[in-house]
Design an enzyme around this catalytic site. Structure first.
Site, PDB file in Angstrom:
ATOM      1  N   PRO A 245       0.772  -1.098  -0.036  1.00 63.05           N
ATOM      2  CA  PRO A 245       0.001  -0.015   0.142  1.00 63.05           C
ATOM      3  C   PRO A 245       0.682   1.316  -0.130  1.00 63.05           C
ATOM      4  O   PRO A 245       1.461   1.649   0.965  1.00 63.05           O
ATOM      5  CB  PRO A 245      -0.941  -0.020   1.186  1.00 63.05           C
ATOM      6  CG  PRO A 245       0.086  -0.859   2.339  1.00 63.05           C
ATOM      7  CD  PRO A 245       0.826  -1.788   1.371  1.00 63.05           C
ATOM      8  N   ASP A 423       5.774   2.275   2.138  1.00 63.40           N
ATOM      9  CA  ASP A 423       5.051   0.912   2.542  1.00 63.40           C
ATOM     10  C   ASP A 423       4.437   1.073   4.019  1.00 63.40           C
ATOM     11  O   ASP A 423       4.851   1.115   4.848  1.00 63.40           O
ATOM     12  CB  ASP A 423       5.767  -0.259   2.346  1.00 63.40           C
ATOM     13  CG  ASP A 423       4.723  -1.480   2.354  1.00 63.40           C
ATOM     14  OD1 ASP A 423       3.576  -1.581   2.892  1.00 63.40           O
ATOM     15  OD2 ASP A 423       5.480  -2.658   1.953  1.00 63.40           O
ATOM     16  N   HIS A 424       2.790   1.498   3.660  1.00 68.04           N
ATOM     17  CA  HIS A 424       2.199   1.578   5.040  1.00 68.04           C
ATOM     18  C   HIS A 424       1.886   0.474   5.759  1.00 68.04           C
ATOM     19  O   HIS A 424       1.718   0.556   7.112  1.00 68.04           O
ATOM     20  CB  HIS A 424       0.869   2.385   4.637  1.00 68.04           C
ATOM     21  CG  HIS A 424       0.377   3.425   5.480  1.00 68.04           C
ATOM     22  ND1 HIS A 424       0.378   3.241   7.157  1.00 68.04           N
ATOM     23  CD2 HIS A 424      -0.332   4.455   5.462  1.00 68.04           C
ATOM     24  CE1 HIS A 424      -0.060   4.124   7.553  1.00 68.04           C
ATOM     25  NE2 HIS A 424      -0.553   5.090   6.731  1.00 68.04           N
ATOM     26  N   ARG A 425       2.292  -0.792   5.240  1.00 71.16           N
ATOM     27  CA  ARG A 425       2.378  -1.893   6.356  1.00 71.16           C
ATOM     28  C   ARG A 425       3.471  -1.957   7.013  1.00 71.16           C
ATOM     29  O   ARG A 425       3.438  -2.443   8.211  1.00 71.16           O
ATOM     30  CB  ARG A 425       2.574  -3.210   5.522  1.00 71.16           C
ATOM     31  CG  ARG A 425       1.305  -3.268   4.334  1.00 71.16           C
ATOM     32  CD  ARG A 425       1.552  -4.631   3.493  1.00 71.16           C
ATOM     33  NE  ARG A 425       2.836  -4.517   2.677  1.00 71.16           N
ATOM     34  CZ  ARG A 425       3.278  -5.458   1.943  1.00 71.16           C
ATOM     35  NH1 ARG A 425       2.834  -6.439   1.706  1.00 71.16           N
ATOM     36  NH2 ARG A 425       4.561  -4.999   1.278  1.00 71.16           N
ATOM     37  N   VAL A 426       4.577  -0.953   6.810  1.00 73.99           N
ATOM     38  CA  VAL A 426       5.855  -1.116   7.582  1.00 73.99           C
ATOM     39  C   VAL A 426       5.989   0.178   8.359  1.00 73.99           C
ATOM     40  O   VAL A 426       6.448  -0.168   9.570  1.00 73.99           O
ATOM     41  CB  VAL A 426       7.008  -1.207   6.668  1.00 73.99           C
ATOM     42  CG1 VAL A 426       8.355  -1.519   7.389  1.00 73.99           C
ATOM     43  CG2 VAL A 426       6.967  -2.549   5.855  1.00 73.99           C
TER      44      VAL A 426
END
Length: 451
Positions: A245, A423-426
């Protein structure tokens, strides 16, 4: 005498196919072991392929521009049976000894199970021109491409030989902020398939022609094969765009003091043999800021037990480079351990190999965070796609003079925009915002790098 087929070898990159770019030999040519017979392009780099046999070229089995799988016969040789290992001979490769500037060259194809070191062909030996300059033919070609007069270059090689680095360091910069320079493109930037001629016109009005015979103006379109670097890049970008994302933040900053520092470094005797640009300060800023926000240098990794975030306590700094063969992202290993001058030299070497289209696969693997210098194309800002295996990418826009408010007064200042996709997951928005703010603060005041 015997006839030997030579099949496309595994070049040690984990790839299964390659394109025959240019044949360096023709049927009837005499070749020695390790003479270069062709250039091949994999999804990672351009590689010179040396001959495993001594003899005469029989037949070229694959046309230039064709992509074939590893193990496909590509050329035949007529050899003296006494000097050849015979049918079933297995070709092996050993890693090349590095030349100045690097490059991807396979050497050491041996016979009888032994590896043979590559002999220098007469054309590759340094030659002295009428004006007394010692330089190899590839260096002379590079100098011509860059518009460098070899007689004005200070040589640093053995016996006064001009090296690749000597030529690159002497070349003038395309602009004050440009670091990654690439050759001028021709009228067509990538190889294209000629468009077929349009079908004859003149069908009777009101008559519906059969689909197969309908006239089509094919001169308005052309087809570009997707292969090599372009194929690998497109696959990686789709994978990244649809798996991570992406979010982008950016900040406009006053980089006037960065420009002043670059000007001072260029004039410094300590940097006399090193090309300097604002990208150098940007690189140092990213390394410094990543230490303060480690998650931007992390990666999202899928495992058998679920996902995990891997935080790297080192920086393999990637620099996106647009080359005539496509986008490459080589990286500088352990960039956090390099001082200003060593980092500048590393950027110079990266520039050289990217320009020549011979960035090695190893230099494109293992990156942790990337900079893309879109300012070289006159762009102010952008939303870059994250390089696979990383969590952040920073785009540096053009540096140009704009009106800026300083102490309540409007003054002309050197202004740029720094954007970062993450990366919005990280990493969350606050973390990436702090990171971009740190990068901006260094470009506004490079003295922060002194610690």
């Amino acid at each position: 005498m015997s006839t030997q087929n030579f099949t496309l070898p595994d070049v040690g990159e984990g790839l299964t196919e390659a394109e025959i770019v240019t044949w360096k030999v023709a049927p009837g040519d005499s070749v020695a072991i390790n003479d270069v017979i062709c250039e091949i392009e994999t999804a990672k780099s351009l590689v010179e392929l040396p001959s495993p046999h001594a003899g005469v070229v029989g037949e070229l089995l694959v046309a230039e521009g064709a992509t074939v799988e590893v193990g496909t016969p590509i050329i035949t040789f007529v050899t003296d049976a006494r000097d050849d290992a015979g049918p079933g001979h297995v070709v092996t490769a050993e890693a090349p000894a590095p030349e100045e500037g690097g490059g991807s060259v396979l050497v050491g194809y041996g016979t009888g199970g032994g590896a043979t070191s590559r002999r220098k062909r007469p054309a590759e030996r340094p030659v002295r021109s009428s004006v007394g300059v010692i330089a190899k033919p590839p260096i002379r070609k590079l100098a011509r491409d860059l518009g460098v007069d070899l007689t004005s270059v200070t040589p640093t090689g053995a016996d006064g030989e001009v090296t690749r680095d000597d030529v690159v360091n002497h070349a003038s910069q395309a602009s004050v902020f440009r670091n990654i320079q690439t050759p001028e493109w021709g009228a067509v930037r990538e190889e294209t398939v000629p468009a077929p001629q349009a079908a004859p016109a003149g069908l009777a009005r009101g008559v519906a022609p059969a689909p197969a015979s309908a006239p089509v103006d094919d001169s308005r379109t052309e087809s570009i094969p997707v292969k090599g670097v372009r194929k690998a890049t497109s696959s990686a970008m789709v994978q990244s765009a649809y798996s991570a994302p992406h979010v982008t933040v950016w900040k406009e900053i006053d980089a006037s003091r960065t420009m002043e520092l670059v000007k001072r470094l260029k004039a410094s005797p300590d940097y006399a043999d090193i090309r300097v640009s604002p990208l150098l300060i940007m690189a140092r800023a990213v390394i410094w800021a990543a230490r303060r926000t480690p998650m931007v240098n992390a990666a999202w990794v899928e495992t058998d037990n679920g996902a995990e975030i891997v935080v790297r306590h080192y920086v393999n700094l990637g620099i996106a480079a647009a080359t005539p063969r496509g986008l490459l992202v080589p990286n500088i290993k352990d960039a956090q351990d390099l001082g200003m001058k060593d980092l500048a030299r590393a950027l110079n070497r990266l520039t050289l190999t990217a320009r020549e289209g011979k960035t090695s696969p190893a230099d494109q693997q293992g990156g942790t965070i990337t900079i893309t210098n879109i300012g070289v194309f006159g762009m102010d800002a952008g939303t870059p796609i994250i390089n696979p295996g990383e969590a952040g990418i920073i785009a540096m826009g053009t540096i140009s003079q704009k009106p800026w408010v300083v102490d309540g007064e409007v003054r002309p200042r050197w202004v740029t925009t720094v954007a970062g996709s993450f990366d919005h997951r990280v990493i969350d928005g606050d973390g990436m915002s702090r990171f971009i703010a740190d990068v901006a603060s260094v470009l506004e005041e490079p003295a922060l790098l002194v610690d």
